[in-house]
Design an enzyme around this catalytic site. Structure first.
Site, PDB file in Angstrom:
ATOM      1  N   ASP A  81      68.181 -48.232 -25.070  1.00 56.19           N
ATOM      2  CA  ASP A  81      68.645 -49.717 -24.609  1.00 56.19           C
ATOM      3  C   ASP A  81      67.851 -50.666 -25.637  1.00 56.19           C
ATOM      4  OD1 ASP A  81      69.667 -51.894 -23.518  1.00 56.19           O
ATOM      5  OD2 ASP A  81      69.408 -51.326 -21.523  1.00 56.19           O
ATOM      6  N   TRP A 103      70.898 -65.986 -22.147  1.00 49.79           N
ATOM      7  CA  TRP A 103      71.654 -66.002 -21.100  1.00 49.79           C
ATOM      8  C   TRP A 103      71.948 -67.345 -20.302  1.00 49.79           C
ATOM      9  CZ3 TRP A 103      68.503 -62.295 -22.999  1.00 49.79           C
ATOM     10  CH2 TRP A 103      68.994 -60.628 -23.365  1.00 49.79           C
ATOM     11  N   CYS A 121      73.902 -58.176 -24.069  1.00 45.88           N
ATOM     12  CA  CYS A 121      73.890 -56.586 -24.030  1.00 45.88           C
ATOM     13  C   CYS A 121      74.621 -56.215 -24.860  1.00 45.88           C
ATOM     14  CB  CYS A 121      73.987 -56.326 -22.792  1.00 45.88           C
ATOM     15  SG  CYS A 121      75.468 -56.305 -21.802  1.00 45.88           S
ATOM     16  N   TYR A 167      76.655 -62.554 -16.179  1.00 44.71           N
ATOM     17  CA  TYR A 167      77.181 -61.007 -16.095  1.00 44.71           C
ATOM     18  C   TYR A 167      75.941 -60.374 -15.647  1.00 44.71           C
ATOM     19  CZ  TYR A 167      75.137 -59.463 -20.326  1.00 44.71           C
ATOM     20  OH  TYR A 167      74.014 -59.022 -21.401  1.00 44.71           O
ATOM     21  N   HIS A 187      76.549 -53.786 -17.690  1.00 46.48           N
ATOM     22  CA  HIS A 187      75.167 -53.658 -18.678  1.00 46.48           C
ATOM     23  C   HIS A 187      75.746 -52.564 -19.967  1.00 46.48           C
ATOM     24  CE1 HIS A 187      71.577 -54.365 -20.769  1.00 46.48           C
ATOM     25  NE2 HIS A 187      71.045 -53.150 -20.475  1.00 46.48           N
TER      26      HIS A 187
END
Length: 772
Positions: free
Chosen positions: A430, A313, A348, A602, A407
């Site tokens: 997830d 990220w 994600c 993000y 997300h």
């Protein structure tokens, strides 16, 4: 035709396991050695020689010459005909070898096989099928089953029925139970005679035909844990291999095209490799969608056990692939299986796309779901804590929780026999590695019913997902006298939770933004501010690490701050940030307001502070003023190199006379142009080729370097990249590919444009493919 197996080319002894299952240790049986790997493993008892008390074996031996798996008929009946491995002559994605068609079926449903014998058989001839899966098949584990025509296995409910007999050909109908393990099963066939005392005597001379079959979850079977009543839903969440994953922010929602490609041979092989080699689920439990979906959420990421995809990220992707460059799961799975090493990099929506692929490949109804303004609670408080000093400045070193612009996770459909009645249906799962669960980076499955009602004691990981969709923000503001004032922001988390609507048009080229988006927020929480929603929050909060946070009320306010949303700003354009301040009191108010514009990842973490201005206003009674901060292109363009385009505006205001505090933020995403993707034909027949041209115009006043287009189409075109070099300001660049239609339906071709200065730009087109 593929699917016909002969004793001349493929067989193994019914009393001896295949070579792949052999180990060092063994035990002796009369006339044989059975390998066990340290555990007694009798495939079945050795055939006893006839005795005076045993009915005599028929004089004529019956040999099975071949078994036809009826792949075409079975795959249509089982809704598996789109799987690449069901097509005769398919190309193995790893070895590049031409392969025979293989049988893919769904559990809880009969399938047909045709057996050809060397001669006509007598009326009392029966047929035996032995089904095994796993390295050590044992009847006690349910992964060894021996069934004979006319009988049902008492332990596992497998059965085989003689459907017809004509000359040397017999047809069998085999039934696998709706709770059996999913995976690649071994099936062995032989002809037998059953004596009056029940003894089974083989009529074959020491040979049986052995084949393999993929057995998957069955959303069409009422007894299967993944049964789904609605056919439209089954077509979308099991059978649709192309879809959308929503990104952006709640004001600017972008439907990102994604090639799930669950029917590609590499997708099925990857799902089974992960299931068999990495999940460590005992074979007894490999029929449970609850356990499989949970383990898959851990192994789609590489944080534990060398899983499929590595997350990153920080914007540095030079040693891998930028997450924005992926347009589907197939290229990721191909690279993973070639190296058996994690693929770099994902975020994600990429984790979710891959999770959808592997679960649909196994037959679990699955969809990608996006939560906009998604909270990340790291301390179990179920709130987002923001700490401010005496000057109202945020104290970043104390931040433990964040709010992501969006997300993406998944939902899998299943019953939950491990929970009380009423918690079945959609379960949140997830695969993005955010926090550990039981020491592993995974999350779910968590019942949406439990999440909505704040029942955070229900497994798995319900508190974390509840906070993602329904946490309140709490500003802890230190006063000059050392006391702490709490400022609540409600209704700021969990907005426009989105997924692709089942049954929506596959021609996404009509509107790239959100014509087929379904808002499912009401499945996660009650309407904001209602008594039901507040009750769910308080119920959940009682089990949090800060159960007393709601014991004090908000302070009275007489100055209002109305933020005008920034929307529809294209990359390369200037824009304004506006706030309307209104004094509703009968007295003068001295108002201070600080506006800060930041670029952000993000995930909600600030990347660069782009611009900041402080405003001081004296408002007369019952008056209002507008504060404006202008933002030029040069204020932000140089910071867009990592293609995030995400912005956050922080507002912090105070009123001198009343000590009132105002804190808010606004998120938005710079829009980019999309490439034009145009097919040469709108409709073709199976086997016919057509061309697809993609074009993109440079919207900036600078050249674009290292430009490239990528194309892929599920089941019709493997991922391909075309480099185009450098294009000047305002210039148009084009690329073209040829696609050959391989199956009837809709062929969705996804194209992505990337360059050094811009990225995360996709377009697509749809071509109808008709049967010949």
């Amino acid at each position: 035709m593929g699917g016909v197996y002969s004793t001349l080319s493929s067989y193994f002894d019914p009393a001896d396991p295949p070579r792949a299952h052999r180990a060092e240790s063994s035990v002796s049986l009369p006339g044989r050695r059975i390998n066990t790997g340290g555990e007694t493993c009798n495939f079945h008892e050795p055939v006893k020689p006839p005795s005076a008390d045993t009915p005599k074996k028929p004089k004529k031996a019956v040999e099975i010459e071949s078994v036809d798996l009826c792949i075409g008929e079975n795959s249509r009946d089982h809704h598996t005909d789109d799987y690449e491995v069901c097509q005769d002559g398919y190309i193995d994605d790893l070895t590049k070898e031409v392969k025979k068609a293989q049988l893919v079926i769904r559990r809880g449903q009969t399938f047909k096989v045709k057996i050809t014998l060397n001669d006509k058989c007598s009326e009392d001839t029966q047929f035996r099928v032995i089904s095994t899966i796993g390295k050590i098949p044992l009847a006690s584990k349910g992964n060894y089953n021996e069934i004979i025509t006319g009988r049902k296995s008492k332990e596992t409910n497998w059965s085989v029925k003689l459907d017809s007999k004509e000359g040397k050909t017999v047809e069998l109908l085999i039934y696998s139970p709706p709770k059996c393990a999913v995976g690649k099963w071994n099936l062995k066939f032989d002809a037998v005679y059953v004596g009056d005392d029940g003894e089974v005597i083989s009529l074959s001379t020491d040979k049986t035909v052995a084949i393999q079959a993929y057995i998957l979850f069955n959303a069409w079977c009422k007894e299967d844990a993944v049964y789904m009543k609605d056919e439209t839903w089954r077509k979308e969440y099991v059978l649709n291999d192309t879809g959308k994953i929503y990104t952006g922010n709640y004001k600017q929602i972008y439907g990102r095209p994604w090639n799930f490609g669950q029917f590609e041979s590499i997708s099925l092989e990857t799902a089974l490799y992960v299931l068999n080699e990495l999940t460590k689920i005992p074979i007894t439990f490999r029929g449970s969608p609850t356990l499989i979906s949970r383990k898959m959420s851990a192994l789609v990421n590489s944080s534990d056990d060398n899983g499929i995809l590595t997350g990153r990220w920080d914007g540095e992707y030079s040693d891998g692939v930028s997450p924005t460059k992926w347009t589907g799961s197939v290229a990721i799975l191909q690279k993973y299986m070639e190296t058996k090493q994690p693929v770099e990099y994902g975020q994600c929506w990429v984790f979710s796309g891959v999770m959808t692929t592997v679960c649909r490949a196994l037959g679990i109804p699955t969809r990608s779901v996006t939560n906009f303004a998604s909270a990340h609670d790291r301390d179990g408080s179920l709130i987002i804590n923001i700490f401010r000093d005496e000057d109202r400045n945020r104290m970043p070193e104390t931040d433990t929780s964040f709010v992501w612009n969006f997300h993406v996770w998944n939902e899998c459909w299943m019953t939950r026999p491990d929970l009380q009645e009423g918690y079945g249906g959609w379960q949140a799962v997830d695969a993005t590695p955010q926090e550990t669960s039981d020491g592993i980076y995974c999350a779910g499955p968590a019942s949406l019913v439990a999440i909505k009602n704040g029942n955070v004691g229900v497994t798995f990981d319900t508190p974390f997902i509840f906070a993602e969709v329904n946490a309140d923000k709490v500003h802890w503001v230190k006063q000059k006298d050392g006391s702490i004032e709490k400022l609540f922001e409600r209704s700021v988390v969990g907005k426009k939770i989105s997924t692709k609507r089942a049954g929506s048009s596959r021609d996404f080229s009509v509107d790239m933004w959100n014509p087929d988006r379904e808002d499912i927020t009401d499945q996660y929480k009650y309407s904001e501010g209602t008594s039901e929603e507040r009750a769910a929050v308080w119920r959940a909060n009682e089990m949090s690490t800060k159960p007393t946070v709601y014991t004090e009320g908000d302070s009275q306010k007489d100055v209002t701050f109305r933020v005008e949303e920034v929307d529809n700003v294209f990359l390369g354009s200037s824009f304004e940030i506006r706030v309307v301040i209104k004094n509703t009191s009968d007295e003068k108010r001295s108002v201070g307001l600080t506006v800060t514009l930041c670029s952000v990842y993000y995930t909600g973490i600030n990347k660069t502070k782009l611009k900041r201005e402080r405003f001081a206003k004296e408002l007369k009674p019952k008056s209002e003023e507008v504060v404006i901060m202008k933002v030029e292109v040069d204020d932000y363009l140089a910071d867009m190199k990592d293609h995030t385009y995400a912005m956050k505006i922080n507002y912090l205001g105070s009123v001198r006379e009343t000590k009132q505090i105002f804190a808010s933020q606004d998120d938005f995403r710079l829009r980019t142009l999309v490439p034009d993707v145009i097919p040469s034909k709108k409709s073709v027949a199976v086997g016919e080729s057509f061309k697809v041209k993609a074009s993109f115009k440079n919207p900036l006043d600078i050249p674009l370097q290292n430009c490239e287009f990528s194309f892929e189409a599920a089941g019709n075109l493997k991922p391909v990249t075309i480099s185009k070099g450098t294009i000047g300001a305002g210039e148009v660049v084009e690329a073209e590919v040829e696609v050959t239609a391989k199956r009837a339906g809709y062929c969705v071709v996804i194209s992505s444009f990337e360059c050094k200065e811009m990225g995360d730009i996709q377009g697509q087109c749809t071509v109808e493919v008709k049967r010949k």
